[in-house]
Motif scaffolding. Sequence first.
Motif, short mmCIF file in Angstrom:
data_model
loop_
_atom_site.label_atom_id
_atom_site.label_comp_id
_atom_site.label_asym_id
_atom_site.label_seq_id
_atom_site.Cartn_x
_atom_site.Cartn_y
_atom_site.Cartn_z
N UNK A 47 0.84 -1.21 0.00
CA UNK A 47 0.00 0.00 0.00
C UNK A 47 0.87 1.25 0.00
N UNK A 48 1.94 1.22 0.80
CA UNK A 48 2.84 2.37 0.85
C UNK A 48 3.49 2.60 -0.51
N UNK A 49 3.92 1.52 -1.18
CA UNK A 49 4.65 1.65 -2.43
C UNK A 49 3.75 2.07 -3.59
N UNK A 50 2.45 2.09 -3.38
CA UNK A 50 1.56 2.66 -4.39
C UNK A 50 1.68 4.17 -4.45
N UNK A 51 2.25 4.76 -3.39
CA UNK A 51 2.32 6.23 -3.29
C UNK A 51 3.74 6.76 -3.08
N UNK A 52 4.65 5.93 -2.59
CA UNK A 52 5.99 6.40 -2.26
C UNK A 52 7.05 5.57 -2.98
N UNK A 53 8.16 6.22 -3.34
CA UNK A 53 9.30 5.50 -3.91
C UNK A 53 10.00 4.71 -2.82
N UNK A 54 10.68 3.62 -3.24
CA UNK A 54 11.35 2.73 -2.30
C UNK A 54 12.86 2.80 -2.46
#
Length: 270
Positions: A47-54
């Motif tokens: 869910x986080x990686x749908x909005x933030x770069x890793x």
Amino acid sequence: MSWGLGLRREFLPEFAERCATLPVDFVEIAPENWLDFGGPPAKDLQRVLEHKSLFCHGLSLSIAGPEPLNQAFLQRLRDFLRGHGAVVYSEHLAYCQDAQGYLHDLLPIPFHEQSLRWTVERIGRVQDFLGQPLVLENTAFYGCFPESDRSELDFLLAVLQESGCELLLDLNNLFVNSQNHHYSAGDFLAALPAERIRYYHVAGFYAHPKGWLIDTHDSGVSPEVSALLREAWQRFGPRPTLLEWDNDIPPLEILLDELQRLRHEIDDAA
């Protein structure tokens, strides 16, 4: 300008729930902590990686260590980086493994020619296998090998030049080392090649009563490290900047406030 936060399990569910609106551009994780995880944490990460770069920041590569590179680990790491769309893979210019196994600590290396040749060769193998630059962090260290015949800075510059790797410039480590080993952090900064700096880390340290500074990542960023961050941005230009807070982790709101404070300091100095 790009600002990031180390993603920790202590606040992962809340971060995942709010990630679409949080003023954070990227998150950083240690891939070793996620290789075997599924269930709710893995779903929250997605869910986080749908909005933030890793950004991935490893703990167990042991790039300068005496033991052979762990090919099985490298294969799993490559699969993880590709499967999660990681933008960066960074590690530490240190070692953490000997013949008895993993030591669960980052140990310093001697700064001499033999160590340089060994480390550069291993960096090349890792970069070839992963198919991307390895980004190495300048690490805090608390003792020097008597056989070292060059400075930390000279060794780091040689590694960058001869391996083609990039630099994760940890400004907290730079300040800690400059105080513990009595050199100028400003002179160190001035000698670095701007084109090799991929991103910055900032964190907190502990001042030991006997005078040593310890890189603890358990508090906000000190004024001295904030000043180094401003100097780095002025000297090298904007780079992604990550707040590390790994111990005594406070509520997410405090971390966001600290990140916002740093952002305002940089904006005011620009």
